[in-house]
Design a protein around this motif. Structure first.
Motif, PDB file in Angstrom:
ATOM      1  N   THR A 176     -46.046   4.524  68.824  1.00 34.93           N
ATOM      2  CA  THR A 176     -47.285   3.860  69.219  1.00 34.93           C
ATOM      3  C   THR A 176     -47.349   3.697  70.734  1.00 34.93           C
ATOM      4  OG1 THR A 176     -47.418   2.747  67.104  1.00 34.93           O
ATOM      5  CG2 THR A 176     -48.624   1.746  68.929  1.00 34.93           C
ATOM      6  N   ASP A 177     -46.206   3.330  71.325  1.00 32.31           N
ATOM      7  CA  ASP A 177     -46.159   3.212  72.786  1.00 32.31           C
ATOM      8  C   ASP A 177     -46.465   4.539  73.480  1.00 32.31           C
ATOM      9  OD1 ASP A 177     -45.537   0.523  72.867  1.00 32.31           O
ATOM     10  OD2 ASP A 177     -43.372   0.833  72.997  1.00 32.31           O
ATOM     11  N   GLN A 178     -46.193   5.645  72.808  1.00 31.77           N
ATOM     12  CA  GLN A 178     -46.388   6.959  73.429  1.00 31.77           C
ATOM     13  C   GLN A 178     -47.836   7.459  73.325  1.00 31.77           C
ATOM     14  OE1 GLN A 178     -43.359   9.108  71.246  1.00 31.77           O
ATOM     15  NE2 GLN A 178     -41.818   8.769  72.838  1.00 31.77           N
ATOM     16  N   PRO A 220     -49.247  -0.128  64.317  1.00 27.79           N
ATOM     17  CA  PRO A 220     -48.616   0.774  63.361  1.00 27.79           C
ATOM     18  C   PRO A 220     -48.178   0.040  62.101  1.00 27.79           C
ATOM     19  CG  PRO A 220     -47.071   0.210  65.096  1.00 27.79           C
ATOM     20  CD  PRO A 220     -48.407  -0.355  65.507  1.00 27.79           C
ATOM     21  N   SER A 261     -39.776   2.773  59.346  1.00 26.94           N
ATOM     22  CA  SER A 261     -38.941   2.287  60.435  1.00 26.94           C
ATOM     23  C   SER A 261     -39.808   1.608  61.477  1.00 26.94           C
ATOM     24  CB  SER A 261     -38.188   3.452  61.085  1.00 26.94           C
ATOM     25  OG  SER A 261     -37.785   3.093  62.390  1.00 26.94           O
ATOM     26  N   GLY A 262     -39.628   0.304  61.603  1.00 25.70           N
ATOM     27  CA  GLY A 262     -40.404  -0.428  62.608  1.00 25.70           C
ATOM     28  C   GLY A 262     -40.129   0.111  63.990  1.00 25.70           C
ATOM     29  N   GLY A 263     -38.883   0.495  64.252  1.00 18.61           N
ATOM     30  CA  GLY A 263     -38.526   1.009  65.570  1.00 18.61           C
ATOM     31  C   GLY A 263     -39.250   2.300  65.881  1.00 18.61           C
ATOM     32  N   SER A 264     -39.219   3.238  64.946  1.00 16.81           N
ATOM     33  CA  SER A 264     -39.819   4.528  65.276  1.00 16.81           C
ATOM     34  C   SER A 264     -41.342   4.435  65.351  1.00 16.81           C
ATOM     35  CB  SER A 264     -39.366   5.620  64.303  1.00 16.81           C
ATOM     36  OG  SER A 264     -39.912   5.397  63.038  1.00 16.81           O
ATOM     37  N   THR A 265     -41.957   3.571  64.548  1.00 17.63           N
ATOM     38  CA  THR A 265     -43.415   3.440  64.672  1.00 17.63           C
ATOM     39  C   THR A 265     -43.784   2.735  65.980  1.00 17.63           C
ATOM     40  OG1 THR A 265     -43.468   1.373  63.418  1.00 17.63           O
ATOM     41  CG2 THR A 265     -43.828   3.399  62.176  1.00 17.63           C
ATOM     42  N   ALA A 266     -42.968   1.771  66.407  1.00 12.80           N
ATOM     43  CA  ALA A 266     -43.257   1.070  67.664  1.00 12.80           C
ATOM     44  C   ALA A 266     -43.187   2.038  68.845  1.00 12.80           C
ATOM     45  CB  ALA A 266     -42.279  -0.081  67.876  1.00 12.80           C
ATOM     46  N   VAL A 267     -42.117   2.842  68.881  1.00 17.92           N
ATOM     47  CA  VAL A 267     -41.937   3.771  69.987  1.00 17.92           C
ATOM     48  C   VAL A 267     -43.060   4.805  70.014  1.00 17.92           C
ATOM     49  CG1 VAL A 267     -40.473   5.649  70.796  1.00 17.92           C
ATOM     50  CG2 VAL A 267     -39.454   3.456  70.190  1.00 17.92           C
TER      51      VAL A 267
END
Lengths: 718, 718
Positions: free
Chosen positions: B337-339, B370, B329-335
């Motif tokens: 990574t931001d954390q 990510p 999931s690009g969304g969950s890896t992006a979020v």
């Protein structure tokens, strides 16, 4: 053509079917329907039936006469219609042909689950553009591609192949979601459902080739079933519309919570790969959301918990109130209390009335927050706990109660007390039960009253922090709109494009009423001496060339020149130096008063490509770079906005006056920020950047002065 | 008599039964046993039987012949014995009589669940003291009172009435816990059990009237079944022993994780009310734990997850490595990574070898962290994911993998890949499945391999941060022990007690080789002028009186005196002022060189009542108060310790040299810290406080100088 323009012109052209009917269609065609739930088309029809879709279902499959007991049609054009919505999860190679058939059949909107389009490269981009053009020509709307469709628990219309729909049922409720990640949306809904959260409509927008996040945000603002809106954003198609919608949501009393990917560079890159979104500036996004009263969070799961809490709990009476921590475990209340400051929260200060109630129940030495009900004289009792909770509900400094329960006898009984007290008292109670399955009875006692519960203290604190932000956002309705102060503008005529000199930049800010150092531009030593005599020694001399950015580094700044001979000598040195570093580009030297201040700020402005003119403020000097202690807000600013920016700085106490130091002139800083924000507003897209660095603040009441500044403008039609 | 002394002398006297046999007793008497599980005594015997206790069970109840089918005895003295352990949950009024009977019966140790003793006031304190004296006289050990007893899943001995034991079984495993809160312990074990964590022994120590946290910490260090130790601490009975045990745990290779209540004032107050503990200084606790290689955390649930991860996952190869984030999931890896940055973590930098593996699987533009496995050329496959994971295992910059999975087809299959790869590769993989019940199959696939999983990204990141701290603590074994630098000491003879003057304080630090300003104490204007002539103008003049703390505020400091006449005038003014503000207590004036520096530090020392001499360092000036950017460590320091303190400061980049500023002389700061730490070490309990404020740091290579200092000593026998 950039995607923004494509999308927005399409949105205008193709508006046959309203968004509300796409979300709750009367008829749905499933292209590629199947009896095999291992296939996308199989799962789509399975979930529609399983979750009780009430409209007309049209399975499309050329090889089958019936699917799931329903008559199947060889093509969409052969089906009775036209269908409100067709859902497509066909391979990319078949996509265009199917979209063309849908257009012919007069389908209202296609939900395109199929991925590998614009997000994977130029070929996919071309195909996506082709599909959009086809739909547009037919006046047909598109959701996706590369999306997971729609969950509509209120109408039991599940237009999605997401495995989140494997649950027996999704609870309908007040939380509406729009997500640029379908997988994340499925996961979040599945998570929330486990905790009793109810959803109204959840929309995965994928690549936003046609319908985009704002279309659904607007719909949710108008949707009666939706009370709270959660957004997962990667990149906005229409940022200005987004900001306007946030304002409308605030007026409608619907909190908007957002998580945006791209806070870090790597996160931004991931978002770009993911749904072909340009992430935009996170700082600007956060600033405009705050200004519009929306709540920006950093974790999607926490966003769902917060949205659910805002939907099912009373909201905070106001921002800035204290928290009452109460439970029968001294350990868990102590630990939770220790966690409050880092979560931006504080313990409440109990009123005398509250103390009196507590004093009846426990020794005086135990009457404090956090409150340990284990210290009741005769052991914790339901009546005692109830008395405490009611006292907190009536206590003016207490905005919320957190109840971190541990395993204990009669825990379900205590838990059951909370929902009625919270509803009666009109303040939220955040009930935390961290234990595993042994805590289920207590959770059920709370959940049975349709009341949220948490199984991590961290979740509860993040939710409470979001509730604080919601209350602060709500209060923004009462904030005075920005008013242009007297003397702020107009823009001087004949502004030049390109880099300005320090003096030009300061003339520009001075035209908006920001005080600047007394100074004269001199092109001869005599003129410099005359200027200095007028200003009064000591003075500063700065070599001027718009070709030079870092004057100090090149030795072009001479401080503390005490008399005319020092000034003349410096003038000659600076002139020589300028000839070396910027041959032919010297414009003389600036003779300037020596200014002093108690504190040093940097004020900046840029024109964000998404959101327009933005204002930045931070402490000057080396600290701004190390601490990153800066705040952003969109221009123009009200005085309240400007002061709030200053108060959010970590170093704010330095301005307010710490031990042994006088308070700085905060009012002057606020005034400078407001005036600068109007300048930025008026410059609009002509603004590339404009900094005042430093702005010296004198002691309270004695004003501020812009000591240095720089600006770069682009040509415009002012 | 303070509780510390009572306890420690008792611990020496009463040592008949070893702690290991209290935790795994061969025979257990339950005083007040009952068939009614609504009563404490009923639950105690119920849980012993239910969880399969293998030793001899002796129900004590004068009113019953049998309980739970076992013969019951009217009193402990009537039971066959002596029992290793008696568990008492009787009312406080009956407690003393029962303890006396246990003493008569020769019981090895009493576990006293009963509360409302020292924690509620003087009466309870007296009763507790009485019980302790009774046990002590008989050579009998006590656990509690006000505790929840012991869970020993390894030996199936559950000596507790905690409702956490309502679960069918607690998994035995490598995590040992000692807790000053019984309720919190029950909740934590219940939580961990739900996530597959296994526990060796969990001990609730309550009021620590006899046996205390350190007794069980020592036991767990020696216990073969325990691999990782978690502690919940409110206040330590024997702090020095605690520190020594942390060192032993490190040597034994057993990570120790702690949560301590009392980080905030309100939390400290709560802990005090709770188990009659004085919380001590949180900063000192944190500093000594770090120095001893233990990990301090702020959340008990996160501590249990981290302890479990350290027990069941490979540990980090080293501290400071990067993280690989991977999922479909690009969304969950992006979020996620931001954390990372806020969690103190960073993305790894992939090696060329890793890039080559990834380049085979996906377009070059997607080869980055990510990693979105959804961008594989032909869709995500188990083989592809496996290849990526193995590449990360071999990649030198990658220390750990985080896999935030969303709902997706074949998720259990992907999840099942992780345990063998992590074990083979020797690096941890943190598997996160946030979805609700639809993610259960994937969680089961991981859990079936006895591998941890997470359902919050926040939990995984907190655990990874704790793993980083564990790796850093492990590395401390390789840190050079502090070595006394040449010229650091000895203490001058005849040190006076009470406040020292600035000059005396600086003479003291100079005796340890810390450079101080050139200065002379002058008692006449002539002497001052002579001193200034020797030092060289400009000079500083400071009025001296040990009765004055804030010299500057009173106008007693004159900077930048340019010549003899200015100096003489200043001397006369300062003398007059001193006569006013400290009549009869003036001691002349200090003539001092004008020092300059690139950066300004404050160095402080105190003698912590629990842990002895502590060193503090922060940036000088107004910032230290506003930012609270200070670091603590126990004295003495090695040079590595001192540099690590400086590097942990938020403002460290200022010392290291940010744009446009030279680096400061960090080596000189390190040397001053080390020398000051030896001075504090040598002063020991004579040290009340001693500050160097400011220490000016010149540019790299040019040294440091202590510009001002103050000290207060108490009488001692040096």
């Amino acid at each position: 053509m950039p995607p923004n323009e494509t999308t927005e012109s399409l949105a205008t052209a193709a508006s046959r079917i309203p968004v509300a009917r796409i979300v709750a269609p009367r008829s749905v065609a499933v292209i590629g329907a199947s009896d095999d739930v291992g296939k996308f088309g199989g799962r789509l029809i399975h979930y529609l039936i399983k979750h009780g879709y009430q409209g007309q279902l049209l399975p499309i499959n050329p090889k089958r006469a019936t699917i799931r007991g329903l008559p199947a049609y060889p093509s969409i054009t052969a089906a009775p219609g036209p269908a409100d919505v067709a859902v497509l999860a066909v391979p990319a190679t078949q996509l265009l042909a199917q979209i063309e058939e849908c257009a012919v059949a007069g389908v209202g909107a296609c939900i395109v689950i199929t991925g590998k389009l614009a997000e994977v490269g130029p070929e996919g981009e071309a195909l996506q553009a082709h599909i959009v053009a086809t739909a547009r020509a037919a006046g047909m709307r598109l959701l996706g591609p590369n999306c997971l469709g729609i969950f509509n628990p209120v109408d039991r219309a599940m237009l999605s192949s997401s495995l989140a729909l494997e649950v027996d049922a999704l609870r309908p409720g007040g939380v509406g979601l729009v997500s640029q990640s379908g997988a994340l949306m499925g996961t979040l809904v599945s998570l929330g459902n486990e905790y009793g959260a109810g959803f109204s409509r959840c929309i995965s927008v994928g690549n936003q080739a046609d319908l985009e996040l704002c279309d659904f945000l607007e719909y949710l603002i108008e949707d009666d079933a939706t009370q709270v809106i959660g957004l997962y954003v990667e990149g906005l198609r229409s940022p200005r519309r987004f900001v306007e919608l946030l304002r409308r949501a605030r007026v409608a009393g619907k909190p908007v919570l957002c998580v945006k990917a791209g806070r870090s560079d790597a996160g931004a890159r991931a978002a770009r790969s993911h749904t072909a979104s340009l992430a935009g500036s996170y700082a600007a996004f956060e600033a405009v959301c705050r200004a519009a009263g929306a709540v920006v969070m950093d974790d999607p799961a926490a966003m769902v918990f917060a949205a659910d809490a805002l939907a099912r709990l009373p909201r905070l009476p106001a921002a800035g109130k204290g928290v009452a921590v109460i439970a029968s475990s001294g350990g868990s209340t102590a630990v939770l209390t220790d966690q409050l400051p880092a979560a931006g929260l504080r313990l409440g200060e109990m009123s005398e009335a509250t103390r009196a109630v507590l004093g009846e129940l426990m020794p005086a030495s135990h009457v404090h927050l956090p409150l340990d009900t284990g210290s009741f004289q005769n052991g914790s009792t339901e009546e005692g706990v109830l008395a405490c909770l009611r006292a907190f509900m009536a206590d003016p400094d207490i905005g919320a109660i957190v109840y971190p329960m541990t395993t204990q006898p009669r825990m379900a009984g205590y838990a059951a007390l909370l929902p009625p007290v919270a509803r009666e008292g009109g303040k939220p109670i955040l009930y935390v039960m961290t234990a595993g399955s042994v805590g289920d009875a207590a959770r059920r006692a709370v959940g049975a009253a349709d009341f949220p519960w948490f199984d991590r203290t961290g979740d509860a604190l993040r939710v409470l922090r979001a509730m604080e932000a919601e209350a602060a956002g709500r209060a923004r309705a009462a904030v005075t709109p920005p008013q242009r102060p007297a003397g702020a503008g107009p823009l001087p005529a004949g502004l030049r494009a390109g880099p300005l000199t320090e003096h030009e930049a300061k003339c520009l800010v001075a035209a908006y009423g920001i005080p600047v150092t007394r100074e004269h531009l001199a092109t001869s030593a005599d003129a410099a001496a005359a200027a200095a005599a007028e200003i009064g020694y000591p003075v500063v001399l700065k070599g001027v060339s718009r070709a030079v950015v870092h004057k100090s580094d090149l030795g072009l700044v001479r401080l503390g020149l005490a008399d005319a001979s020092a000034l003349r000598a410096a003038f000659d040195e600076v002139r020589l130096l300028l000839e070396q570093v910027a041959p032919g580009a010297g414009e003389g030297a600036l003779v300037q008063e020596m200014a002093r201040g108690e504190a040093e700020l940097i004020l900046g402005t840029t024109c964000d490509p998404d959101f327009g003119p933005m204002i930045m403020v931070g402490f000057g000097g080396v600290l701004v770079e190390v601490l990153k202690d800066v705040q952003f807000a969109p221009a123009p600013l009200s005085a309240e906005d400007a002061e709030a920016m200053l108060r959010r700085l970590a170093l704010w106490p330095v301005l307010a006056g710490v031990r042994g130091r006088p308070a700085a002139d905060v009012a002057a800083a606020v005034d400078a920020l407001v005036r600068l924000s109007w300048l930025a507003h008026d410059l609009g897209e002509r603004l590339v950047e404009l900094d005042i660095n430093p702005l010296f603040l004198r002691a309270a009441g004695q004003g501020a002065v812009a000591v240095d500044g720089r600006a770069t403008l682009r040509a415009g039609d002012a």
